[in-house]
Design an enzyme around this catalytic site. Structure first.
Site, PDB file in Angstrom:
ATOM      1  N   ASP A  13      73.656  10.355 -18.166  1.00  0.00           N
ATOM      2  CA  ASP A  13      75.411   9.968 -19.712  1.00  0.00           C
ATOM      3  C   ASP A  13      74.416   8.638 -20.084  1.00  0.00           C
ATOM      4  OD1 ASP A  13      77.009  11.450 -18.975  1.00  0.00           O
ATOM      5  OD2 ASP A  13      77.536   9.849 -17.706  1.00  0.00           O
ATOM      6  N   LYS A  16      71.408  10.848 -24.099  1.00  0.00           N
ATOM      7  CA  LYS A  16      70.071  11.758 -23.447  1.00  0.00           C
ATOM      8  C   LYS A  16      70.798  12.063 -25.259  1.00  0.00           C
ATOM      9  CE  LYS A  16      70.150  12.954 -19.712  1.00  0.00           C
ATOM     10  NZ  LYS A  16      71.521  12.532 -19.499  1.00  0.00           N
ATOM     11  N   GLY A  40      77.045  16.802 -20.028  1.00  0.00           N
ATOM     12  CA  GLY A  40      78.129  16.249 -21.406  1.00  0.00           C
ATOM     13  C   GLY A  40      77.083  15.602 -22.348  1.00  0.00           C
ATOM     14  N   HIS A  41      77.227  16.222 -23.167  1.00  0.00           N
ATOM     15  CA  HIS A  41      76.529  16.073 -24.487  1.00  0.00           C
ATOM     16  C   HIS A  41      76.926  16.002 -25.572  1.00  0.00           C
ATOM     17  CE1 HIS A  41      72.749  15.627 -21.869  1.00  0.00           C
ATOM     18  NE2 HIS A  41      72.668  17.304 -22.257  1.00  0.00           N
ATOM     19  N   GLN A 223      70.973  15.281 -16.556  1.00  0.00           N
ATOM     20  CA  GLN A 223      72.039  14.312 -15.637  1.00  0.00           C
ATOM     21  C   GLN A 223      70.190  13.619 -15.548  1.00  0.00           C
ATOM     22  OE1 GLN A 223      71.317  18.079 -14.982  1.00  0.00           O
ATOM     23  NE2 GLN A 223      73.337  18.054 -15.479  1.00  0.00           N
TER      24      GLN A 223
HETATM   25  P1  GDP Z   1      74.081  11.957 -22.130  1.00  0.00           P
HETATM   26  O1  GDP Z   1      75.136  12.452 -21.458  1.00  0.00           O
HETATM   27  O2  GDP Z   1      72.964  11.318 -21.634  1.00  0.00           O
HETATM   28  O3  GDP Z   1      73.500  13.034 -23.579  1.00  0.00           O
HETATM   29  O4  GDP Z   1      75.036  11.151 -22.787  1.00  0.00           O
HETATM   30  P2  GDP Z   1      76.453  11.642 -23.017  1.00  0.00           P
HETATM   31  O5  GDP Z   1      76.664  11.912 -24.432  1.00  0.00           O
HETATM   32  O6  GDP Z   1      77.707  11.943 -22.133  1.00  0.00           O
HETATM   33  O7  GDP Z   1      76.912   9.707 -23.518  1.00  0.00           O
HETATM   34  C1  GDP Z   1      76.131   8.761 -23.991  1.00  0.00           C
HETATM   35  C2  GDP Z   1      77.811   8.326 -25.177  1.00  0.00           C
HETATM   36  O8  GDP Z   1      76.961   7.285 -25.872  1.00  0.00           O
HETATM   37  C3  GDP Z   1      78.302   9.302 -26.416  1.00  0.00           C
HETATM   38  O9  GDP Z   1      79.549   9.507 -26.431  1.00  0.00           O
HETATM   39  C4  GDP Z   1      77.335   9.081 -27.400  1.00  0.00           C
HETATM   40  O10 GDP Z   1      77.738   9.115 -28.601  1.00  0.00           O
HETATM   41  C5  GDP Z   1      77.606   7.007 -27.063  1.00  0.00           C
HETATM   42  N1  GDP Z   1      75.667   6.690 -27.581  1.00  0.00           N
HETATM   43  C6  GDP Z   1      74.503   6.705 -28.018  1.00  0.00           C
HETATM   44  N2  GDP Z   1      74.074   6.228 -27.821  1.00  0.00           N
HETATM   45  C7  GDP Z   1      74.542   5.088 -28.062  1.00  0.00           C
HETATM   46  C8  GDP Z   1      74.486   3.667 -28.572  1.00  0.00           C
HETATM   47  O11 GDP Z   1      73.404   3.380 -28.994  1.00  0.00           O
HETATM   48  N3  GDP Z   1      75.247   3.225 -29.393  1.00  0.00           N
HETATM   49  C9  GDP Z   1      76.460   3.642 -28.994  1.00  0.00           C
HETATM   50  N4  GDP Z   1      78.074   2.613 -29.142  1.00  0.00           N
HETATM   51  N5  GDP Z   1      76.551   4.838 -28.212  1.00  0.00           N
HETATM   52  C10 GDP Z   1      76.240   5.415 -28.345  1.00  0.00           C
HETATM   53  P1  IMO Z   2      74.936  14.575 -18.250  1.00  0.00           P
HETATM   54  O1  IMO Z   2      73.319  15.473 -18.399  1.00  0.00           O
HETATM   55  C1  IMO Z   2      77.007  11.868 -14.923  1.00  0.00           C
HETATM   56  C2  IMO Z   2      77.269  13.974 -11.424  1.00  0.00           C
HETATM   57  C3  IMO Z   2      78.040  14.160 -10.653  1.00  0.00           C
HETATM   58  C4  IMO Z   2      78.249  14.387  -9.459  1.00  0.00           C
HETATM   59  C5  IMO Z   2      76.927  14.821  -8.899  1.00  0.00           C
HETATM   60  C6  IMO Z   2      76.723  16.157  -8.596  1.00  0.00           C
HETATM   61  O2  IMO Z   2      75.429  14.376 -19.112  1.00  0.00           O
HETATM   62  O3  IMO Z   2      73.896  13.006 -18.625  1.00  0.00           O
HETATM   63  P2  IMO Z   2      77.219  18.420  -9.833  1.00  0.00           P
HETATM   64  O4  IMO Z   2      78.065  19.446 -10.500  1.00  0.00           O
HETATM   65  O5  IMO Z   2      75.901  18.685 -10.140  1.00  0.00           O
HETATM   66  O6  IMO Z   2      76.623  19.593  -8.736  1.00  0.00           O
HETATM   67  O7  IMO Z   2      77.187  16.433  -9.099  1.00  0.00           O
HETATM   68  O8  IMO Z   2      76.145  14.620 -10.122  1.00  0.00           O
HETATM   69  N1  IMO Z   2      76.268  14.294 -12.653  1.00  0.00           N
HETATM   70  C7  IMO Z   2      76.311  13.858 -13.520  1.00  0.00           C
HETATM   71  N2  IMO Z   2      76.429  12.207 -13.827  1.00  0.00           N
HETATM   72  N3  IMO Z   2      76.257  12.920 -15.925  1.00  0.00           N
HETATM   73  C8  IMO Z   2      76.002  14.129 -16.005  1.00  0.00           C
HETATM   74  O9  IMO Z   2      74.536  14.922 -16.760  1.00  0.00           O
HETATM   75  C9  IMO Z   2      76.162  14.574 -14.391  1.00  0.00           C
HETATM   76  N4  IMO Z   2      76.173  16.433 -13.930  1.00  0.00           N
HETATM   77  C10 IMO Z   2      76.044  15.601 -12.893  1.00  0.00           C
HETATM   78  O10 IMO Z   2      79.472  13.509 -11.049  1.00  0.00           O
HETATM   79  O11 IMO Z   2      77.992  12.670  -9.158  1.00  0.00           O
HETATM   80 MG    MG Z   3      76.694  13.192 -20.709  1.00  0.00          MG
END
Ligand code: GDP
Ligand code: IMO
Ligand code: MG
Length: 427
Positions: A13, A16, A40-41, A223
């Site tokens: 999170d 990416k 989850g992106h 991840q």
């Molecule tokens: P990922 O799993 O690495 O793709 O990240 P996620 O999407 O799960 O979580 C990142 C969150 O931060 C998302 O809700 C993005 O829209 C938000 N985000 C990404 N870059 C920035 C930033 O530079 N500033 C802020 N405030 N939010 C950001």
């Molecule tokens: P993105 O791509 C954050 C965590 C789960 C759990 C562990 C194992 O959005 O960064 P799993 O279901 O993969 O066997 O769970 O890994 N986990 C993540 N945490 N971002 C993710 O993906 C994750 N994918 C798995 O919360 O602790």
């Molecule tokens: Mg994510």
């Protein structure tokens, strides 16, 4: 022409999805190489917000060929519901290519994931419950089902029979669940066969040919480094290799063809699920970071654990991934702190560690050694160059860069596609 890997540097999170989306226009192919719909992106384009789980983030860029590599585990129902939802919103998904060697998540994998967690009680990992771990376990045990098996019903039936033989004992005798029949699984999978067939390919060959033809291939990790089954905080990890090595095995692109490794790192730290997290804040400061950063999971909606930036983790990510550039995200979330602690080393039972401790026990005992950097009050979300940022924010970036082992080449100042300070070109 280059293959570029994009990885998460912390516990996931980091942003990416936004970073991949940002690089999309420079790429011809965007390849997801590990994980499945545990990812989850969230990607924000103008006033539109997209939540992607299984599809590569490059799917949102017109002209890019999105690829699901062999290292991914696919829940076919999720795949098609994600495709349909995007199509309904006017996104063209017709270019999507899926590896014939990618493994399929079966209903019994999801069941085992959930009941196994329940059995672990307090020792649970906090998985996403999507069947990821059991599917990779079957892959390694050589009783997995692959995309290509859908195109030969006889083989599919045999493989599912093989997989269920042991699993039904486990489900019935250990977990007290009902047995699953071969027919119901075959039937469920066969529903997707016709739709999957035209998008299935030998993706390793496709990508090799693309690189030969001078195309740019972006390999997008799900991840992150500390969730890597080999290099992460085992056993509190996912069941794949999000690190750079996984980009090679999960796509079929060899290491000699990769010339840039971009790691996405948040300006503070978060983690979802169980496991050690030395800089975690369990107080009002942690709650402030969670609220200011909207740190709630895209996949499960769980509140994310929050803490300060950990430079030991960043240096480790830099080392195991061979990072050439960092993308520092969510710097805007840190506006309003008088001083910002940054973890520069650990104290483990009185001994200073500048690197990740070797053992799980030591890492569980690690206490952060903090340096305190001056904060800033200004809203920085409109900044587009380093000079637009307050002096202390510039200092924060510089300090992190010196501690983390690679240059901070882009800085996120908001969730929007354009809310980025581009320091140097990433492609
Ligand atoms: P990922 O799993 O690495 O793709 O990240 P996620 O999407 O799960 O979580 C990142 C969150 O931060 C998302 O809700 C993005 O829209 C938000 N985000 C990404 N870059 C920035 C930033 O530079 N500033 C802020 N405030 N939010 C950001
Ligand atoms: P993105 O791509 C954050 C965590 C789960 C759990 C562990 C194992 O959005 O960064 P799993 O279901 O993969 O066997 O769970 O890994 N986990 C993540 N945490 N971002 C993710 O993906 C994750 N994918 C798995 O919360 O602790
Ligand atoms: Mg994510």
């Amino acid at each position: 022409m280059p293959a570029i890997v994009l990885v998460g540097a912390q516990w996931g999170d980091e942003g990416k999805g936004k970073a991949t989306d940002l690089l999309g226009p420079s790429a011809d192919y965007v390849v997801k190489y590990n994980g499945g719909n545990n990812a989850g992106h969230t990607i924000v384009i103008g006033d539109q917000k997209y939540a992607l789980h299984l599809l590569p983030s490059g799917i949102l860029t017109p002209g890019v060929v999105p690829v699901i590599g062999n290292g991914v585990v696919i829940d076919p129902a999720v795949l098609f519901s994600e495709i349909d939802a995007l199509e309904e919103r006017g996104i063209d998904t017709s270019q999507l290519v899926v590896s014939a060697n990618a493994h399929l998540i079966a209903p019994y994998h999801r069941t085992i994931d959930r009941v196994a967690e329940r059995f672990l009680g307090n020792a649970k990992l906090g998985t996403t419950g999507r069947g990821i771990g059991p599917t990779y376990a079957d892959k390694m045990s050589r009783v997995g089902v692959r995309v290509q098996d859908l195109f030969d019903e006889k083989i599919l039936r045999q493989k599912i029979e093989g997989a269920l033989e042991l699993k039904n004992h486990l489900l019935v005798k250990v977990y007290n669940r009902r047995a699953i029949t071969v027919d119901e699984v075959v039937e469920e999978f066969m529903e997707f066969a016709d739709r999957l067939r035209p998008m299935t390919a030998d993706t390793a060959l496709l990508l090799s040919n693309a690189l030969d033809a001078g195309k740019t291939v972006l390999l997008e990790g799900g991840q992150a480094t500390l969730l890597d089954v080999d290099h992460g905080t085992y056993p509190f990890v996912t069941s794949s290799n999000p690190t750079t090595g996984g980009a090679c095995t999960g796509s079929g692109i060899p290491p000699t063809r990769i010339d840039r490794v971009i790691a996405v790192v948040k300006a503070y730290a978060t983690r979802v699920g169980s496991g050690p997290f030395p800089t975690e804040l369990l107080d009002a400061d942690g709650e402030k970071l969670r609220q200011d950063g909207a740190e709630f999971g895209t996949t499960t909606g769980r509140p994310r654990r929050t803490g300060w930036y950990d430079a030991v983790v960043a240096r480790f990510a830099s080392r195991v991934n061979g990072v050439t550039d960092f993308v520092l995200t969510k710097l805007d979330v840190l506006s309003g702190w008088e001083r910002i602690p940054v973890c520069v080393a650990y104290d483990v039972d009185g001994v200073r560690h500048d690197e990740m401790p070797m053992t799980q026990t030591d890492f569980h005992h690690a206490k952060p050694v903090y340096e305190f950097l001056d904060g800033w009050d200004e809203d920085i979300s409109a900044a587009r160059t380093l000079e637009d940022l307050p002096k202390n924010a510039q200092q924060y970036i510089k300090a992190l860069e010196e501690m983390s082992g690679a240059p901070m080449s882009a800085i996120g100042v908001g969730p929007g596609r354009d809310q980025t300070v581009q320091v140097r070109s990433l492609v």
